[in-house]
Design a protein around this motif. Sequence first.
Motif, short mmCIF file in Angstrom:
data_model
loop_
_atom_site.label_atom_id
_atom_site.label_comp_id
_atom_site.label_asym_id
_atom_site.label_seq_id
_atom_site.Cartn_x
_atom_site.Cartn_y
_atom_site.Cartn_z
N PHE A 26 0.80 -1.22 0.00
CA PHE A 26 0.00 0.00 0.00
C PHE A 26 0.84 1.27 0.00
N SER A 27 2.13 1.17 0.29
CA SER A 27 2.98 2.36 0.29
C SER A 27 3.54 2.67 -1.10
N GLN A 28 3.29 1.80 -2.06
CA GLN A 28 3.76 2.03 -3.43
C GLN A 28 3.05 3.23 -4.04
N GLU A 29 3.74 3.89 -4.94
CA GLU A 29 3.15 5.04 -5.63
C GLU A 29 2.34 4.54 -6.82
N TYR A 30 1.25 3.89 -6.52
CA TYR A 30 0.37 3.35 -7.55
C TYR A 30 -1.03 3.85 -7.24
N ASP A 31 -1.79 4.15 -8.25
CA ASP A 31 -3.15 4.66 -8.07
C ASP A 31 -3.96 3.66 -7.23
N LYS A 32 -4.32 4.07 -6.04
CA LYS A 32 -5.04 3.18 -5.11
C LYS A 32 -6.40 2.74 -5.66
N LYS A 33 -6.96 3.53 -6.55
CA LYS A 33 -8.23 3.15 -7.16
C LYS A 33 -8.06 2.02 -8.17
N LYS A 34 -6.84 1.80 -8.60
CA LYS A 34 -6.54 0.75 -9.58
C LYS A 34 -5.87 -0.47 -8.95
N LEU A 35 -5.79 -0.48 -7.62
CA LEU A 35 -5.09 -1.55 -6.91
C LEU A 35 -6.07 -2.33 -6.03
N GLN A 36 -6.06 -3.64 -6.21
CA GLN A 36 -6.89 -4.52 -5.39
C GLN A 36 -5.96 -5.54 -4.75
N VAL A 37 -6.06 -5.69 -3.42
CA VAL A 37 -5.24 -6.66 -2.71
C VAL A 37 -6.18 -7.65 -2.02
N ILE A 38 -5.99 -8.92 -2.36
CA ILE A 38 -6.82 -9.98 -1.80
C ILE A 38 -5.93 -10.90 -0.96
N VAL A 39 -6.33 -11.11 0.28
CA VAL A 39 -5.66 -12.08 1.14
C VAL A 39 -6.52 -13.33 1.14
N ALA A 40 -5.99 -14.39 0.54
CA ALA A 40 -6.69 -15.68 0.48
C ALA A 40 -6.18 -16.51 1.65
N ASP A 41 -6.97 -16.55 2.70
CA ASP A 41 -6.53 -17.19 3.94
C ASP A 41 -7.02 -18.62 4.04
N GLY A 42 -6.13 -19.50 4.42
CA GLY A 42 -6.43 -20.93 4.48
C GLY A 42 -6.92 -21.39 5.84
N GLY A 43 -7.68 -20.55 6.54
CA GLY A 43 -8.25 -20.94 7.83
C GLY A 43 -7.34 -20.65 9.01
N SER A 44 -6.65 -19.54 8.96
CA SER A 44 -5.75 -19.18 10.05
C SER A 44 -6.46 -19.16 11.39
N THR A 45 -5.72 -19.56 12.42
CA THR A 45 -6.25 -19.54 13.77
C THR A 45 -5.68 -18.39 14.58
N ASP A 46 -4.90 -17.54 13.93
CA ASP A 46 -4.34 -16.36 14.60
C ASP A 46 -5.08 -15.11 14.09
N LYS A 47 -4.46 -13.96 14.13
CA LYS A 47 -5.12 -12.71 13.75
C LYS A 47 -4.81 -12.26 12.32
N THR A 48 -4.42 -13.17 11.47
CA THR A 48 -4.07 -12.83 10.09
C THR A 48 -5.21 -12.08 9.40
#
Length: 67
Positions: A26-48
């Motif tokens: 998210f700190s990259q100089e890229y248009d935030k409106k054009k950036l999508q970040v997906i975290v595909a979590d495999g059932g974490s048991t912590d606070k991921t």
Amino acid sequence: MVKSVTIVIPTYNEERNIGNCLSSIFSQEYDKKKLQVIVADGGSTDKTQEIAKKLGALTVAVVTKPF
């Protein structure tokens, strides 16, 4: 013209690392409106997932059934 970019991060119990990973993206100089970040979590048991949501990533819980 800036193209849309989607970044998918697979995770499992990565609470120690996900914050730095997402902050770096998210700190990259890229248009935030054009950036999508997906975290595909495999059932974490912590606070991921909680950390990822707090930092602005879309989180998807991926549940797999053992064979």
